[in-house]
Design a protein around this motif. Structure first.
Motif, short mmCIF file in Angstrom:
data_model
loop_
_atom_site.label_atom_id
_atom_site.label_comp_id
_atom_site.label_asym_id
_atom_site.label_seq_id
_atom_site.Cartn_x
_atom_site.Cartn_y
_atom_site.Cartn_z
N TYR A 236 0.84 -1.21 0.00
CA TYR A 236 0.00 0.00 0.00
C TYR A 236 0.87 1.25 0.00
O TYR A 236 0.55 2.24 -0.68
N HIS B 248 0.67 4.38 -2.78
CA HIS B 248 0.47 5.79 -2.44
C HIS B 248 1.71 6.63 -2.76
O HIS B 248 1.60 7.76 -3.23
N LEU C 135 1.94 7.84 -6.36
CA LEU C 135 0.91 8.76 -6.88
C LEU C 135 1.54 10.09 -7.33
O LEU C 135 2.59 10.49 -6.82
N CYS D 61 0.89 13.08 -6.63
CA CYS D 61 1.12 14.09 -5.59
C CYS D 61 2.29 13.71 -4.68
O CYS D 61 2.73 14.53 -3.88
N MET D 62 2.81 12.48 -4.82
CA MET D 62 3.99 12.08 -4.05
C MET D 62 5.18 11.99 -5.02
O MET D 62 5.62 12.99 -5.51
N GLU E 281 -5.97 7.32 -10.63
CA GLU E 281 -5.53 7.77 -9.30
C GLU E 281 -6.52 7.42 -8.20
O GLU E 281 -6.13 7.03 -7.09
N ALA E 282 -7.79 7.59 -8.48
CA ALA E 282 -8.79 7.39 -7.42
C ALA E 282 -8.80 5.93 -6.96
O ALA E 282 -8.79 5.65 -5.75
N LEU F 48 -5.65 5.20 -4.98
CA LEU F 48 -5.77 5.70 -3.61
C LEU F 48 -6.58 4.74 -2.75
O LEU F 48 -6.16 4.33 -1.66
N LEU F 49 -7.75 4.33 -3.27
CA LEU F 49 -8.63 3.43 -2.51
C LEU F 49 -8.01 2.05 -2.33
O LEU F 49 -8.19 1.41 -1.28
N ASP G 19 -5.67 2.29 0.52
CA ASP G 19 -6.43 2.36 1.76
C ASP G 19 -6.97 0.99 2.16
O ASP G 19 -6.92 0.59 3.32
N ALA H 132 4.54 6.26 7.82
CA ALA H 132 3.92 7.49 7.31
C ALA H 132 4.67 8.72 7.82
O ALA H 132 4.85 9.70 7.09
N GLN I 42 7.78 9.16 5.77
CA GLN I 42 7.50 9.71 4.44
C GLN I 42 7.23 11.21 4.51
O GLN I 42 7.61 11.95 3.60
#
Lengths: 305, 305
Positions: free
Chosen positions: A88, A92, A95, A97-98, A116-117, A120-121, A124, A163, A166
């Motif tokens: 996971y 993420h 992505l 944005c990272m 992307e959506a 993301l899910l 999660d 997290a 990161q």
């Protein structure tokens, strides 16, 4: 101390130990990940997890569990849960944005393939699944072990672990970190989950001495940091095809690394020193058979991808 | 059956029950969320969680725990954990790759305030923290309760719960769903966590009868769906200032809703029918005091935001 503990396994011996365990982990992941979920999500979860990766964290769990005589069913679940958290985090991390990475394990990253959506899910849902695996609800794992495993994994994944590391990494781009600052970042970002993998394996048995647990924790800490030092080295010396991900990203992104801080030779020396620390910790554990843990430490430092 | 159970609390009686519990939850969240994390991450976590929200899930946990005589320390941790999962889902939901929303609880959304990357990580870390809270590691919560709570929360959050529902939601934009399809989506997307909140509260005691547990589960399911029907109604009839989030988003995004499917009056009738179902389930539970759970069901259906 047995002779077996002091000699190092060669590649064939390591493979003979790893391969059946890797087959168990792959089969379990395939059975547990993304099954009966809504199709795009389940597919994205399986794509992120199956058929790829070194499975270092599961191997650490299983080796540590073997070393203490842990309960195999608990250890297999713990092994898979660490891989789900790792997987996971990669989804993420990749992505836009990272790290905005398009290649992972030689394949398009999850968001490139699924959007992307759903990426993301999927990340999660993989995190949630990790805790679901640790709590089977059928009596097959002792309640105390379930509780301990969940706690170790949650601490390693959260703001005081992965997290958090990161977030420090994000905030450090373009900064000249000191070595203690760089070490702290990596202890959280990758070290915490690697160390937790060892501790989770060792938590699959009852009655492990506090001294052995402490030594295993120190082994995990040294190995975790060694892993990152080698990662920094490989980012410089390896090519993308061998790595299965985009090489040279650290310099391109102006990220502080062990190579930028210590130079290539200095980083290599550091990796060897951490390997020695890890092996010394295993000796301090006084556990009768830590051959697999020894071999994994060598593998982490000697790997080429 | 006591008289108290059959009469409905008025707003003042509900507030008298809620307010001290809400103060406990706020204090606990403030003590537990984003403490000692790397500053931008910890700040983003606290921003996402503190000082906002109806705290419906924590109240359901605490009311259910009260109804079965649950252990208060376990219930408080469970209450906070459900709010963390809810809060993380809002942070991720609001991201540009999902709903791209800029207003939440009357404030800029987390990614607007902290950037997308830290918003992503804050959501991830909040999910991990939820499981950390459920496994205190200090003996204050029985191992069996820890294991049960983690399992319920993981199932409600993952691909067969909230994340799965969001994936169906994503895939349903612009589609004409049937009512069973819409119900299934909402049962996962919001219903699963609301129902789990009730079950988690009821899991904070030992020896709850299977019949009572089943009735509470049915109460949670009816209340969970009622919540979503009312949400759909409010998206049409309320303004953004009252809602504290952008109103009219569903129609703008061409999302299927109970209002688009049943009309406004039909949706209102459905909400009332679900309220009746929830109250009937509480009567079937034969628990001596379900007044708070009854009042929460009324609150969910009668709310204006």
């Amino acid at each position: 101390m047995s002779v077996q503990q002091l000699e190092s396994w060669d590649a064939a011996r390591l493979a003979a130990w790893c391969n059946p365990l890797l087959a168990d982990v792959e089969a379990a992941l395939s059975r547990w990940v993304g099954i009966d979920g809504p199709p795009p999500l389940g597919d994205a979860m399986r794509y992120a997890v199956l058929d790829g990766g070194k499975r270092l964290r599961p191997l650490l769990v299983l080796a540590a569990s073997e070393a203490v005589g842990g309960e195999p069913q608990a250890a297999l679940r713990a092994a898979c849960s660490t891989e789900l958290i790792h997987a996971y985090s990669l989804v993420h991390d990749d992505l836009p944005c990272m790290d905005n990475d398009v290649l992972r394990r030689g394949k398009p990253t999850v968001h490139v393939k699924f959007g992307e959506a759903d990426a993301l899910l999927a990340g999660d849902a993989l995190q949630a699944l990790a805790f679901e695996l640790l709590t089977p609800g059928d009596g097959s794992v002792a309640d105390a072990v379930q509780a301990r495993l969940c706690r170790l994994l949650a601490l390693a994944a959260g703001s005081h672990g992965m997290a958090g590391g990161q977030a420090i990494d994000l905030a450090s781009v373009g900064l000249a970190l000191t070595e203690p600052q760089l070490r702290r970042m990596h202890q959280l970002k990758t070290g915490a989950l690697l160390q937790a993998s060892v501790e989770m394996g060792a938590s699959c048995a009852e009655g492990v001495s506090a001294a052995a647990m402490k030594a295993l924790r120190e082994y995990g800490a040294a190995l975790g940091l060694a892993f990152q030092v080698v990662d920094d080295i490989l980012d410089v010396v390896a090519d993308s095809a061998t790595l299965g991900k985009t090489a040279g990203k650290d310099a391109e992104n102006d990220k502080p690394t062990y190579v930028s801080l210590l130079g290539l030779d200095g980083a290599r020396a550091r990796a060897q020193a951490l390997l020695s620390d890890a092996l010394a910790a295993l000796e301090r554990s006084t556990l009768p058979d830590t051959a697999a843990l020894r071999a994994l430490a060598h593998m982490v430092v000697d790997r080429d991808r």
